[in-house]
Scaffold this active site. Structure first.
Site, mmCIF file in Angstrom:
data_model
loop_
_atom_site.group_PDB
_atom_site.id
_atom_site.type_symbol
_atom_site.label_atom_id
_atom_site.label_comp_id
_atom_site.label_asym_id
_atom_site.label_seq_id
_atom_site.Cartn_x
_atom_site.Cartn_y
_atom_site.Cartn_z
ATOM 1 N N GLU A 114 0.921 -1.075 -0.052
ATOM 2 C CA GLU A 114 -0.032 -0.091 0.186
ATOM 3 C C GLU A 114 0.790 1.172 -0.103
ATOM 4 O O GLU A 114 0.487 2.154 -0.385
ATOM 5 C CB GLU A 114 -0.809 0.022 1.199
ATOM 6 N N THR A 137 -5.441 7.722 -5.839
ATOM 7 C CA THR A 137 -5.209 7.709 -4.556
ATOM 8 C C THR A 137 -4.466 8.950 -3.906
ATOM 9 O O THR A 137 -4.657 9.802 -2.958
ATOM 10 C CB THR A 137 -4.877 6.644 -3.892
HETATM 11 P P1 ADP Z 1 -7.020 0.911 -5.321
HETATM 12 O O1 ADP Z 1 -7.584 1.963 -4.638
HETATM 13 O O2 ADP Z 1 -8.203 0.729 -6.288
HETATM 14 O O3 ADP Z 1 -6.153 0.081 -4.711
HETATM 15 P P2 ADP Z 1 -4.853 2.557 -5.932
HETATM 16 O O4 ADP Z 1 -4.618 3.881 -6.482
HETATM 17 O O5 ADP Z 1 -4.569 2.690 -4.457
HETATM 18 O O6 ADP Z 1 -6.035 2.022 -6.116
HETATM 19 O O7 ADP Z 1 -3.493 1.328 -6.286
HETATM 20 C C1 ADP Z 1 -3.461 1.453 -7.669
HETATM 21 C C2 ADP Z 1 -1.818 1.933 -7.846
HETATM 22 O O8 ADP Z 1 -1.175 0.710 -7.417
HETATM 23 C C3 ADP Z 1 -1.652 2.118 -9.336
HETATM 24 O O9 ADP Z 1 -0.631 3.279 -9.378
HETATM 25 C C4 ADP Z 1 -1.099 0.764 -9.529
HETATM 26 O O10 ADP Z 1 -0.087 1.220 -10.762
HETATM 27 C C5 ADP Z 1 0.006 0.362 -8.570
HETATM 28 N N1 ADP Z 1 -0.080 -1.020 -8.634
HETATM 29 C C6 ADP Z 1 1.339 -1.620 -8.469
HETATM 30 N N2 ADP Z 1 1.198 -3.031 -8.294
HETATM 31 C C7 ADP Z 1 -0.140 -3.176 -8.609
HETATM 32 C C8 ADP Z 1 -1.039 -4.467 -8.368
HETATM 33 N N3 ADP Z 1 -0.489 -5.615 -8.445
HETATM 34 N N4 ADP Z 1 -2.664 -4.177 -8.482
HETATM 35 C C9 ADP Z 1 -3.126 -2.756 -8.795
HETATM 36 N N5 ADP Z 1 -2.428 -1.761 -8.533
HETATM 37 C C10 ADP Z 1 -1.072 -2.056 -8.492
#
Ligand code: ADP
Length: 307
Positions: A128, A181
């Protein structure tokens, strides 16, 4: 056991009044992952289907969270990870948390469970940190524990599993607009007034009490956010109307899922949750924004082994 296939649930974080501390796991929305225990040291992501995300271990949350576990475990070998994404990254329903928790949960199984669930939360939080710049636990805790969870304290980490009322259903709509985010965190104020604080912690207490006693009216009365929603909702076109129409369709409450743009509503019973899905969908049809909509029971188990 050398390989394991798991379902990694989507999660709703914040749940109106519980910014950064409350979350819940969903049952019918999530990713799949296959993890292989191998002799070669380190972690490699060998397959990523469904989303355009980095394969490099240090750029993918599954790799980063997995490395945290691997280093702590003392295991001399490594793991290969296949990720099948159904949850869109940046949707606000815990796309990153699904991958980081799926990785650490499956690896812990393949190593014969050296770590308790609370420790897996800490490893997953490293993912995260990579995704959003903040090591929050409100998505990873429900994905790992199942049901509703409260992060009572971050330092030291103290996760409290909360009862999930049996007739509670979630409706989630994801309008196809991008809200990062990191951006939706930047617009938040860092101070709140005592007056707003009093209203907010009254609702957090009410929501927890309502979940434990399965008092649906109390749950509904408590699904109010005086602090974050008034600011963040500005980034989500149609938010106020979706909320109004959801409540008219019988929802107990409605708010922003995580950092958005997804919007969630809770309802008592599946048929009302389906009505809410229709009402939400009509709003985005009218303003011509594409959307995905889901209705899900609460997932009380968290990550599950698939055959
Ligand atoms: P969510 O709230 O849906 O988790 P976030 O914006 O917190 O979305 O997370 C997405 C971010 O994490 C993006 O920048 C993405 O490139 C990165 N990321 C890296 N690895 C992954 C993964 N395995 N799955 C999803 N997002 C990923």
């Amino acid at each position: 056991m050398k390989s394991i296939r798991v379902f990694c649930p989507a999660t709703i974080a914040n749940i109106s009044c519980g910014f950064d501390v409350l979350g819940v796991a969903l049952d019918t929305v999530g990713d799949e992952m296959v993890i292989h225990k191998v002799a070669k040291k380190g972690i490699r992501i060998t397959k990523l289907v469904g989303q355009d995300l980095p394969l490099e271990t240090e750029k993918n949350v599954a790799g980063v969270a997995g490395m945290a576990l691997l280093e702590a475990s003392g295991y001399e070998g490594g793991f290969e990870i296949e990720i099948f994404k159904n949850i869109k990254a940046g949707s606000g329903i815990g796309s990153s948390a699904a991958s980081s928790t799926g990785a650490v949960w499956a690896m812990n199984q393949l190593l014969d469970e050296p770590f308790p669930t609370s420790k897996l939360v800490e490893f997953a939080m490293e993912g995260e940190q990579l995704a959003s710049g903040v090591a929050h636990a409100d998505n990873v805790a429900p994905a790992l524990f199942g049901g509703f969870t409260l992060v009572r304290s971050y330092n030291p980490l103290d996760i409290i599993p909360i009862n999930s009322p049996s007739e509670l259903y979630a409706t989630i709509i994801h309008p196809q607009i991008e809200v990062k985010t990191s951006d939706s965190r930047k617009i938040l104020k860092t101070n709140i007034s005592l007056k707003d604080g009093i209203k907010q912690w009254g609702n957090v207490g009410g929501l927890i009490a309502g979940l434990f006693t399965e008092d649906y009216d109390l749950i509904g009365r408590s699904l109010v956010d005086h602090i974050v929603e008034p600011i963040r909702s500005i980034l989500i076109p149609g938010f106020n109307e979706v909320k109004t129409k959801s409540m008219e369709a019988g929802a107990l409450g409605c708010g922003i899922s995580g950092s958005g743009p997804s919007i969630f509503a809770f309802s008592k019973g599946e048929s009302i949750a389906q009505e809410v899905a229709l009402a939400m969908s009509r709003v985005y049809q009218n303003i011509q924004i594409d959307y995905d909509v889901h209705v899900s029971k609460i997932n009380t188990q968290g990550i599950k082994i698939l055959n």
